[in-house]
Scaffold this active site. Structure first.
Site, PDB file in Angstrom:
ATOM      1  NE  ARG A 217       3.458   0.094  -7.914  1.00  0.00           N
ATOM      2  CZ  ARG A 217       2.328   0.721  -8.247  1.00  0.00           C
ATOM      3  NH1 ARG A 217       1.941   1.801  -7.597  1.00  0.00           N
ATOM      4  NH2 ARG A 217       1.599   0.251  -9.217  1.00  0.00           N
TER       5      ARG A 217
ATOM      6  CE  LYS B 146       2.777  -4.986 -15.494  1.00  0.00           C
ATOM      7  NZ  LYS B 146       3.143  -3.609 -15.147  1.00  0.00           N
TER       8      LYS B 146
ATOM      9  NE  ARG C 155      -2.583   2.055 -11.397  1.00  0.00           N
ATOM     10  CZ  ARG C 155      -1.764   1.116 -11.845  1.00  0.00           C
ATOM     11  NH1 ARG C 155      -1.623   0.911 -13.132  1.00  0.00           N
ATOM     12  NH2 ARG C 155      -1.076   0.381 -10.996  1.00  0.00           N
TER      13      ARG C 155
ATOM     14  NE  ARG D 292       6.311  -6.388 -10.034  1.00  0.00           N
ATOM     15  CZ  ARG D 292       5.033  -6.173 -10.352  1.00  0.00           C
ATOM     16  NH1 ARG D 292       4.302  -7.141 -10.829  1.00  0.00           N
ATOM     17  NH2 ARG D 292       4.510  -4.989 -10.199  1.00  0.00           N
TER      18      ARG D 292
ATOM     19  NE  ARG E 237      -2.408  -1.259  -7.309  1.00  0.00           N
ATOM     20  CZ  ARG E 237      -1.588  -1.708  -8.246  1.00  0.00           C
ATOM     21  NH1 ARG E 237      -2.066  -2.214  -9.356  1.00  0.00           N
ATOM     22  NH2 ARG E 237      -0.281  -1.646  -8.075  1.00  0.00           N
TER      23      ARG E 237
HETATM   24  P1  ADP Z   1       2.030  -2.633 -10.997  1.00  0.00           P
HETATM   25  O1  ADP Z   1       2.377  -3.485 -12.183  1.00  0.00           O
HETATM   26  O2  ADP Z   1       1.143  -1.503 -11.344  1.00  0.00           O
HETATM   27  O3  ADP Z   1       3.202  -2.245 -10.172  1.00  0.00           O
HETATM   28  P2  ADP Z   1       0.856  -4.924  -9.603  1.00  0.00           P
HETATM   29  O4  ADP Z   1      -0.574  -4.958  -9.265  1.00  0.00           O
HETATM   30  O5  ADP Z   1       1.357  -5.877 -10.639  1.00  0.00           O
HETATM   31  O6  ADP Z   1       1.132  -3.437 -10.006  1.00  0.00           O
HETATM   32  O7  ADP Z   1       1.746  -5.155  -8.284  1.00  0.00           O
HETATM   33  C1  ADP Z   1       1.552  -4.422  -7.114  1.00  0.00           C
HETATM   34  C2  ADP Z   1       2.605  -4.808  -6.073  1.00  0.00           C
HETATM   35  O8  ADP Z   1       2.466  -6.209  -5.758  1.00  0.00           O
HETATM   36  C3  ADP Z   1       4.049  -4.657  -6.516  1.00  0.00           C
HETATM   37  O9  ADP Z   1       4.542  -3.353  -6.323  1.00  0.00           O
HETATM   38  C4  ADP Z   1       4.754  -5.690  -5.623  1.00  0.00           C
HETATM   39  O10 ADP Z   1       4.917  -5.222  -4.312  1.00  0.00           O
HETATM   40  C5  ADP Z   1       3.747  -6.822  -5.568  1.00  0.00           C
HETATM   41  N1  ADP Z   1       3.954  -7.821  -6.647  1.00  0.00           N
HETATM   42  C6  ADP Z   1       3.100  -8.094  -7.670  1.00  0.00           C
HETATM   43  N2  ADP Z   1       3.593  -9.073  -8.453  1.00  0.00           N
HETATM   44  C7  ADP Z   1       4.809  -9.415  -7.925  1.00  0.00           C
HETATM   45  C8  ADP Z   1       5.831 -10.339  -8.273  1.00  0.00           C
HETATM   46  N3  ADP Z   1       5.711 -11.131  -9.353  1.00  0.00           N
HETATM   47  N4  ADP Z   1       6.940 -10.406  -7.488  1.00  0.00           N
HETATM   48  C9  ADP Z   1       7.077  -9.629  -6.414  1.00  0.00           C
HETATM   49  N5  ADP Z   1       6.169  -8.729  -6.015  1.00  0.00           N
HETATM   50  C10 ADP Z   1       5.030  -8.602  -6.755  1.00  0.00           C
END
Ligand code: ADP
Length: 229
Positions: free
Chosen positions: A184, A25, A139, A100, A173
């Site tokens: 996740r 994404k 990554r 999400r 990360r």
């Molecule tokens: P990925 O899509 O690779 O899991 P992100 O960078 O989008 O990584 O998100 C990393 C973390 O940030 C998630 O595992 C969660 O803990 C938190 N997070 C990100 N966006 C949201 C969201 N919309 N709602 C709840 N938690 C979120």
């Protein structure tokens, strides 16, 4: 009498990228940003920035993020609304990692409806779970420009030098380990995948095979954006 003829419609696109961690994404959002002048809006990036700055929201989110869980809707929505209030958003946005949960999707629908807008398209990046764990666990990104790399799949052309900006510092990360990636992925299936049905019901769902190369996926996404935006 309704004066609809001269009403200026808000035409800025609102694209959502749905897909598990590692589906690409972020990579794709950055490419769409460059190609179409849209603004990438990643709640993950916004949350990581809040954690790094030690804001109250960041302090509350840190442990949940490190465990691979979802941060509360309340915190995420507050952060997203602040970002959506900035002027560059008028160019159109690619939402990466948001919504999400069902609560976030409904809050977004309301936020957009209040501004006379709606979701233009929600694109689901369809991928294989096990491949996602492998992608996430290796990554890393350039610390200066954010370009993404991978230990096994995409090293810089010159070792230790970013292809894009020449930077020599890279970062990983804290939650990109195989164990956290599994948590996740589980959160994705339990709480986010059901949103596919929400956007299908709204008539804006697009599905794309995201197991191909970065360029193949970008081409597929590009034609969707050209068609809908
Ligand atoms: P990925 O899509 O690779 O899991 P992100 O960078 O989008 O990584 O998100 C990393 C973390 O940030 C998630 O595992 C969660 O803990 C938190 N997070 C990100 N966006 C949201 C969201 N919309 N709602 C709840 N938690 C979120």
């Amino acid at each position: 009498m309704a004066e609809t003829e001269n009403t200026v419609e808000t035409t800025a696109a609102v694209l959502i990228l749905l897909g598990p961690p590692g589906a690409g994404k972020g990579t794709q959002a950055r490419m769409l940003e460059e190609r179409f002048g849209l603004v990438q809006l990643s709640t993950g990036d916004l949350l990581r920035a809040a954690v790094a700055q030690g804001t109250p929201a960041g302090l509350a989110a840190k442990a949940v993020m490190e465990a691979g869980g979802l941060v509360s809707d309340e915190i995420v929505l507050a952060i997203l609304k602040d970002r959506m209030a900035e002027p560059d958003v008028a160019k159109g946005v690619i939402l990466d990692g948001f919504p999400r949960t069902a609560g976030q999707a409904e809050a977004l629908d309301t936020l957009l409806a209040d501004a006379g807008q709606k979701v233009t398209a929600a694109v689901s990046l369809e991928v294989d779970d096990e491949a996602m764990i492998a992608r996430v666990a290796g990554r890393y990104t350039c610390a200066s420009c954010g370009e993404g790399y991978h230990d096994a799949f995409k090293q810089p052309a010159v070792a230790g030098v970013c292809d894009k900006c020449g930077g020599t510092e890279f970062k990983r990360r804290a939650d990109d380990t195989a164990e956290t990636a599994r948590a996740r992925l589980q959160a994705y299936h339990a709480q986010t995948a059901p949103l596919i049905a929400h956007y299908r019901a709204l008539g804006v769902l697009e599905e794309i095979d995201a197991m191909g190369s970065i360029d193949e996926i970008a081409a597929g996404l590009g034609s969707i954006v050209e068609r809908v935006a």
